[in-house]
Design an enzyme around this catalytic site. Structure first.
Site, PDB file in Angstrom:
ATOM      1  N   ASN A 165       0.850  -1.193   0.000  1.00 18.34           N
ATOM      2  CA  ASN A 165       0.000   0.000   0.000  1.00 18.34           C
ATOM      3  C   ASN A 165       0.886   1.243   0.000  1.00 18.34           C
ATOM      4  O   ASN A 165       1.822   1.353   0.787  1.00 18.34           O
ATOM      5  CB  ASN A 165      -0.908  -0.004   1.224  1.00 18.34           C
ATOM      6  CG  ASN A 165      -1.552   1.347   1.445  1.00 18.34           C
ATOM      7  OD1 ASN A 165      -1.292   2.002   2.447  1.00 18.34           O
ATOM      8  ND2 ASN A 165      -2.377   1.791   0.509  1.00 18.34           N
ATOM      9  N   THR A 203       5.076  -4.224  14.027  1.00 18.62           N
ATOM     10  CA  THR A 203       4.446  -2.985  14.487  1.00 18.62           C
ATOM     11  C   THR A 203       5.459  -1.945  14.948  1.00 18.62           C
ATOM     12  O   THR A 203       5.106  -0.792  15.160  1.00 18.62           O
ATOM     13  CB  THR A 203       3.481  -3.275  15.641  1.00 18.62           C
ATOM     14  OG1 THR A 203       4.221  -3.879  16.719  1.00 18.62           O
ATOM     15  CG2 THR A 203       2.373  -4.209  15.205  1.00 18.62           C
ATOM     16  N   LYS A 204       6.733  -2.363  15.111  1.00 24.52           N
ATOM     17  CA  LYS A 204       7.784  -1.456  15.572  1.00 24.52           C
ATOM     18  C   LYS A 204       9.033  -1.662  14.715  1.00 24.52           C
ATOM     19  O   LYS A 204       9.187  -2.682  14.049  1.00 24.52           O
ATOM     20  CB  LYS A 204       8.120  -1.715  17.048  1.00 24.52           C
ATOM     21  CG  LYS A 204       6.980  -1.425  18.005  1.00 24.52           C
ATOM     22  CD  LYS A 204       7.394  -1.709  19.450  1.00 24.52           C
ATOM     23  CE  LYS A 204       6.245  -1.418  20.416  1.00 24.52           C
ATOM     24  NZ  LYS A 204       6.612  -1.707  21.827  1.00 24.52           N
ATOM     25  N   HIS A 207      -1.175   3.003   5.643  1.00 27.64           N
ATOM     26  CA  HIS A 207      -2.306   3.645   6.316  1.00 27.64           C
ATOM     27  C   HIS A 207      -3.281   2.582   6.794  1.00 27.64           C
ATOM     28  O   HIS A 207      -3.350   1.479   6.262  1.00 27.64           O
ATOM     29  CB  HIS A 207      -3.015   4.660   5.405  1.00 27.64           C
ATOM     30  CG  HIS A 207      -4.127   4.078   4.587  1.00 27.64           C
ATOM     31  ND1 HIS A 207      -5.442   4.162   4.963  1.00 27.64           N
ATOM     32  CD2 HIS A 207      -4.116   3.440   3.409  1.00 27.64           C
ATOM     33  CE1 HIS A 207      -6.204   3.588   4.035  1.00 27.64           C
ATOM     34  NE2 HIS A 207      -5.425   3.142   3.093  1.00 27.64           N
TER      35      HIS A 207
END
Length: 326
Positions: A99, A170-171, A121
């Site tokens: 994306n 996520t990190k 996003h």
């Protein structure tokens, strides 16, 4: 703008914007390309069948390979903030989704495996009711391997990192780390690159050459005999010999096609030998191929590529030349 020898298969839709495809590119059957501003593909890029490439600005280096049903774009991909910049020798496995609502930067020699997804996003319910929304760029540095993982907005994955299958990142992941899990956590710092012992390297190439002997026998229709000793491993065929050597220094038999895979060598000597009509040198240290190019040498090159061993050379009129960087 289409480069020499670029091929576009049936049922392809291309809309732009500026569309610039380098030499020897291949656009598969059923591909859709829609770019608002500019798409630039480097030499020898291949877009797999039924894939979709959409966005505002996309720049991809040479020798991209994608499987079928890859999608680049998604929500907000035609807005001015959308950008994808990707280096050379990248791989997008079947069903990969990138994306590009915000900038995605992918370095050189990055493998993104089947079913992976990269998001810049994520939002659906109203932020005025306290629901989360994220819009942030993603950066993946050189030499990373991400098989079947999800990468969330705002993440940076450091050079040489490996992400475990099925992970949700996520990190940020540090340089050279092995990381896995939901959410993804570092399992081992500085895991890669790892320096192999001489015995490990020799062991790999002995196994590789055994496999190559079977493949070349099938590919050429000529029996192949595998031999090994302390200094080298050899594949003998009727009209050619394939060597793996620690160091190549000659001599050269002009009457047979010699394919030499050398850990290291004297560059001047290699260049001199490479002028011989029947010699091909795969120089592992220099990441170059010198000398004769034909279907058999390209097969050896492809077998090495399957183990991540790549060379900055291309076949031009039956000889290997260093990449043209223009």
């Amino acid at each position: 703008e289409l480069g020499p020898n670029t091929a576009i298969d049936r049922s392809v839709l291309m809309q732009g914007g500026e569309l610039i495809l380098g030499p020897n590119c291949r656009i598969g059957t059923g591909v859709t390309i829609r770019v608002k501003r500019r798409l630039q593909l480097g030499p020898r890029c291949q877009i797999g069948s039924d894939s979709v490439v959409e966005g505002h600005h996309i720049r991809i280096g040479r020798e991209l390979w994608t499987g079928p049903h890859v999608r680049i774009g998604g929500g907000s991909c035609f807005e001015v903030q959308s950008e994808l910049v990707m280096g050379y020798w990248c791989h997008l496995g079947m069903g990969t989704f990138i994306n590009t609502a915000r900038r995605v930067t992918i370095g050189n020699e990055v493998g993104i495996g089947t079913g992976s997804a990269i998001y810049t996003h994520g939002a659906y319910q109203s932020v005025l009711n306290g629901y989360p929304a994220a819009f942030a760029p993603v950066e993946i540095e050189d030499n990373c391997w991400i098989p079947g993982a999800v990468v969330n907005p705002g993440v940076k994955i450091g050079r040489g990192a490996v992400i475990g299958v099925g992970s949700v990142v996520t990190k940020d992941v540090p340089v050279g780390a092995l990381a896995a899990g939901i959410p993804c956590r570092v399992i081992k710092d500085n895991a890669f690159p790892r320096v192999l012992s001489a015995e490990d390297r020799q062991g790999f190439f002995r196994n590789f050459m055994r496999t190559a002997a079977d493949v070349l026998a099938d590919f050429t229709g000529s029996p192949a005999k595998y031999k090994e000793n302390e200094r080298s491993t050899t594949i003998e065929q009727t009209d050619r010999t394939v060597f793996f050597l620690e160091e190549f220094s000659g001599p050269v038999d002009e009457n047979r096609h010699l394919i030499v895979i050398a850990q290291r060598g004297n560059p001047g000597l290699d260049l001199e030998h490479a002028k011989c009509a029947n010699l091909t040198i795969f120089s592992l240290g220099a990441r170059r191929i010198l000398g004769r190019a034909d279907p058999v040498t390209e097969k050896v090159r492809d077998l090495l590529r399957r183990y991540g061993i790549r060379f900055m050379s291309e076949s031009v009129d039956g000889r290997y030349e260093k990449w043209n960087q223009k």
